[in-house]
Scaffold this motif. Sequence first.
Motif, mmCIF file in Angstrom:
data_model
loop_
_atom_site.group_PDB
_atom_site.id
_atom_site.type_symbol
_atom_site.label_atom_id
_atom_site.label_comp_id
_atom_site.label_asym_id
_atom_site.label_seq_id
_atom_site.Cartn_x
_atom_site.Cartn_y
_atom_site.Cartn_z
ATOM 1 N N PRO A 54 -16.422 -113.790 -41.113
ATOM 2 C CA PRO A 54 -16.771 -115.141 -41.578
ATOM 3 C C PRO A 54 -15.683 -115.706 -42.493
ATOM 4 N N ARG A 55 -14.467 -115.743 -41.982
ATOM 5 C CA ARG A 55 -13.308 -116.150 -42.773
ATOM 6 C C ARG A 55 -12.480 -117.150 -41.976
ATOM 7 N N GLY A 56 -11.501 -117.723 -42.622
ATOM 8 C CA GLY A 56 -10.611 -118.629 -41.925
ATOM 9 C C GLY A 56 -9.479 -119.086 -42.815
ATOM 10 N N ASP A 57 -8.541 -119.812 -42.199
ATOM 11 C CA ASP A 57 -7.391 -120.374 -42.906
ATOM 12 C C ASP A 57 -7.256 -121.841 -42.520
ATOM 13 N N CYS A 58 -6.956 -122.654 -43.504
ATOM 14 C CA CYS A 58 -6.695 -124.073 -43.261
ATOM 15 C C CYS A 58 -5.355 -124.437 -43.888
ATOM 16 N N TYR A 59 -4.398 -124.791 -43.057
ATOM 17 C CA TYR A 59 -3.078 -125.223 -43.513
ATOM 18 C C TYR A 59 -2.966 -126.736 -43.347
ATOM 19 N N ILE A 60 -2.476 -127.403 -44.374
ATOM 20 C CA ILE A 60 -2.190 -128.838 -44.289
ATOM 21 C C ILE A 60 -0.791 -129.071 -44.845
ATOM 22 N N PHE B 294 -14.220 -127.169 -50.069
ATOM 23 C CA PHE B 294 -13.278 -126.838 -51.142
ATOM 24 C C PHE B 294 -11.916 -127.478 -50.866
ATOM 25 N N ASN B 295 -11.458 -127.390 -49.624
ATOM 26 C CA ASN B 295 -10.176 -127.970 -49.248
ATOM 27 C C ASN B 295 -10.189 -129.483 -49.439
ATOM 28 N N GLN B 296 -11.273 -130.117 -49.025
ATOM 29 C CA GLN B 296 -11.398 -131.567 -49.195
ATOM 30 C C GLN B 296 -11.300 -131.964 -50.662
ATOM 31 N N GLU B 297 -11.939 -131.173 -51.497
ATOM 32 C CA GLU B 297 -11.925 -131.459 -52.934
ATOM 33 C C GLU B 297 -10.501 -131.369 -53.488
ATOM 34 N N LEU B 298 -9.762 -130.364 -53.045
ATOM 35 C CA LEU B 298 -8.378 -130.210 -53.492
ATOM 36 C C LEU B 298 -7.513 -131.375 -53.016
ATOM 37 N N ILE B 299 -7.690 -131.769 -51.746
ATOM 38 C CA ILE B 299 -6.911 -132.886 -51.204
ATOM 39 C C ILE B 299 -7.219 -134.175 -51.964
ATOM 40 N N HIS C 289 -18.004 -129.229 -36.959
ATOM 41 C CA HIS C 289 -17.708 -129.163 -38.385
ATOM 42 C C HIS C 289 -16.248 -129.557 -38.645
ATOM 43 N N VAL C 290 -15.358 -129.050 -37.810
ATOM 44 C CA VAL C 290 -13.926 -129.309 -37.979
ATOM 45 C C VAL C 290 -13.596 -130.766 -37.663
ATOM 46 N N GLN C 291 -14.232 -131.322 -36.653
ATOM 47 C CA GLN C 291 -13.970 -132.733 -36.317
ATOM 48 C C GLN C 291 -14.385 -133.652 -37.465
ATOM 49 N N LYS C 292 -15.508 -133.346 -38.091
ATOM 50 C CA LYS C 292 -15.950 -134.153 -39.231
ATOM 51 C C LYS C 292 -14.931 -134.069 -40.368
ATOM 52 N N PHE C 293 -14.488 -132.855 -40.665
ATOM 53 C CA PHE C 293 -13.475 -132.658 -41.706
ATOM 54 C C PHE C 293 -12.191 -133.405 -41.346
ATOM 55 N N SER C 294 -11.759 -133.300 -40.086
ATOM 56 C CA SER C 294 -10.514 -133.932 -39.653
ATOM 57 C C SER C 294 -10.615 -135.453 -39.680
ATOM 58 N N ALA C 295 -11.772 -135.982 -39.308
ATOM 59 C CA ALA C 295 -11.959 -137.430 -39.322
ATOM 60 C C ALA C 295 -11.848 -137.979 -40.742
ATOM 61 N N GLU C 296 -12.429 -137.272 -41.684
ATOM 62 C CA GLU C 296 -12.340 -137.700 -43.082
ATOM 63 C C GLU C 296 -10.904 -137.602 -43.586
ATOM 64 N N LEU C 297 -10.197 -136.562 -43.162
ATOM 65 C CA LEU C 297 -8.790 -136.401 -43.538
ATOM 66 C C LEU C 297 -7.956 -137.533 -42.954
#
Length: 926
Positions: A517-523, A588-593, A684-692
């Motif tokens: 239950p892990r992952g990586d998100c690079y931006i 968490f990533n969204q908050e940092l961005i 879940h990822v599409q929602k995150f990406s759309a907001e980004l």
Amino acid sequence: MKTGSSLLLTHHLDNRHYHFSQFENGLRVIFVEDPTSEACNVAATVGNGHFSDPDDCLGLSHLLEHMLFQGNKKYKAIDAFDTFLSLHGGSVNAATGSEYSHYYFSVTGEHFSCALDHFSQLLTAPLFEKEAIEKEIGAIDAEFSLKINDDLRRLYEVHKETANPDHPFSQFSVGNASTLGELNLQEMQQRLKTLHQDKYVAQNIALCIISPFSHQTSLALIKQYFGQLEKRKPSKRPPLPALYLPEQLGIRIDITPLKSARRLIVTFALPCVHHYYRTKPLSIISELLADEGPNGLLGFFKEKGFATNISVGGGIEGSNFRDFNVNLQLTELGLANIDSMLEALFQYLENIRQHSKLCFFDEKKALLEQIWQFADAIKPIDEAVSLSSAIYLYPCEHLIASEYILDKADPSIVDEILGFFTPSNMRVKVVSPDAQTNQISQWYNTPYAVSPLSPQLLKKLQNESCSSLLTLPEKNQFLSREHTLTQADEKYSVPQNIFASEDFNVWFGQDTQFGLPRGDCYISFDCQAATTGVEATVSRKLWIALLNNHFQQTYYQANVAGLNYHLYSHQCGFSLHTSGFSAKQLTFNQELIEQLHSLEDFEKHFEQVKQQQCQSLHNNLLNKPINRLFARLSAFMQQNTHTPLSMVAAMESTTLEHVHSVKDKLLNDRYMETLIFGNWDRKHVQKFSAELNQQHKAYNGHKKLSRSVFDLSKQDSLLHALPCEHPDAAVVIYYQSPNTGRRDTLLTILLEQLVSPVFFNFARQQAQLGYLVGSGYVPFNQHPGMAFYVQSPKYSAQHLITVIRDFLQKLTVDLLPYQKNWRDIKQGVMKQLCQKDANLSIKSQRLWSALGNQDYRFSQNKDTANELERIQFSDLMNFVNGLIIGKNMGELILYSDPKHSISADELSTTAVNDISEFKKHTPLVE
């Protein structure tokens, strides 16, 4: 959790098989069967370290470690094992500690048996030839000389000199020509034989084998190669005395560093606490002291302007002692308020004493269980060293679980350990450039002074009460108690481009391999403003540092809970990488961005952070010459990399207004690329990406920026001198391969694989140029190249350059014997380049690198394997000939020599004095 084979406690998701065996001769071995492993990893821990050194031969154990690689009765050639492994996709290394020595290697599976034969002979049947002893004493002396200006070594020596002189910790452990040259070679040979015969016996060796082979197969090989060792105990060492005498506690030690540094290191003297591994009291204490939130110790010190960073818990440890350190990076104001900082520390310790600790045990236990069950695998070789060492410390059933098990939560044990955290049981080290000193350490010439803490201060600290300004951390809001696995879609086992435009791209992939239950998100942000010169570079660097300072305080608990972030600069802008548990990560990533875009209030900590950055840049100028030469090489080859010296001047004149201006320019004109890989579903990822993307649309976009490097192939051989006050001469000779194609990349890697052991043996053993010698594959922005380097206390830079070039002229002849091993060599390189990903993080990193290389099919492994299969030995020889005669190969020689300058004409080179001018007139190559 479950009880695995041989009663070893493991967790229910661990599908490996563990077996612990103790042989009749006393040898102890832990076998780890890992069917997914492509290599075999072996570690041996020997119960011998520098504590065994006799007073008249300090460094003997270190020399013994070196000598085991200098030939043995069966394999007489020096570095035979290293050479064998380099031909078969492996490597070997060793280290000598205070009470243990470690030897470890990896190799491809088909060569496991032969490698074990080498390893057993190395450990048990060394030759100890006198000529080799003399050379290795020279190598150890060169190592000592290399480290003589290393501040960590220098501080460590002061620690030794201020400990109990009857405790072996106080001894000089590394050795040099002085301590190892007091005896003649025959006497030294006998000392080595005696120590080896005493300590390198079966009952004093513990092994760990991690391999894809069955326990029975590995067991048979160990019996074959180690079973003949006789059953004999090592000599019993007398009990260790106390590490510190009473007068060495309750003291202050002032130390002058070489680099600009201000530190407060508070050390508490503890007994050994290994037996509390199921309660982990020091882990509880460490996390509370290290809390970086606004109301913790560091937050309080930042508010006062006293300190900028904290690390807690590290320190020396052994069979009957353990140091516990609270290490603070100070400001000048903090340096003037040491007593006030000590008062705050003891107030916080009193808060811990008075507070109920059961909730912290609960959180720690939950987190340890999650980390154990869902952790990314560590490097197998590191795990092997850890497990072979654990055999000496823990009962058999807890060898695997020791770091993670917390099944005996007991606050009274924490209180018992806190009983050692008293003013009269501490040592206060204050490191500063202006320290008032009256002594010089014996070996590293470190100025220091020792003085007792005043009775008034000791009494005040002893009676400190809780402080309302300091509070222990609240319940960790980032800790997820439940972790579920998303149903993976095979379509996304390879990342797909789910948002695509000229200035914004999102790639999404699902983990179908590791089931975690892990992952990586690079931006990544490519920003036009990042390419406009050194002033913009340092302002960007300072902005990133200010953001990290804010994140450090705001999100410390996220790191504790297994949510990690890394915000960093790169050639064309900056990147944010989050990793760890997937449950709350994208939020968490969204908050940092969001913070990255909106945070403007940097005024409070601006001067502190700027001072840190200036200090770091100044300290880069004090690095050892080889490090400085490689930094200068990067500045030569890459468009947007600048020398530390040019950055120092720009940083000192940078204002907060400059930072805000550059921040706005960076964010207003950018290209964004994102990789999300791990345990997430598409929705879940599409929602995150759309907001980004929605946020991104508010700014100007542009295409991805070029990562071109400067083309050396059309240049004459270039020579550049780096001014440096270090007494050693140093040289880096860099060869740029003709192009960036896969074929040239593989030829460069193959050449480096073959040359590395040959050059190391030649430079270190035969020519005895120095301790720091070697070669390496050095790509810049994916353009392949390789470098040869030497730092020497004996020879001039011109001599080093001549010797390296002469070595290269004979390279074709030196490499011809490898033709018969060509297929094995290619297979070894193939397994290194195309090996299975060891864990989810490594896989994510590989996929992210593929995007950086514009490998949008993620087919590098397959393409590499196909190309490697086609390369013949004759192709490599043609490539080597091109290197020797300079055909299409760029040569850049960088050197440092405080005693001699070099004429470019003598070396048939063109001198380059100004890097800026070089970059203006040199073409770029993709």
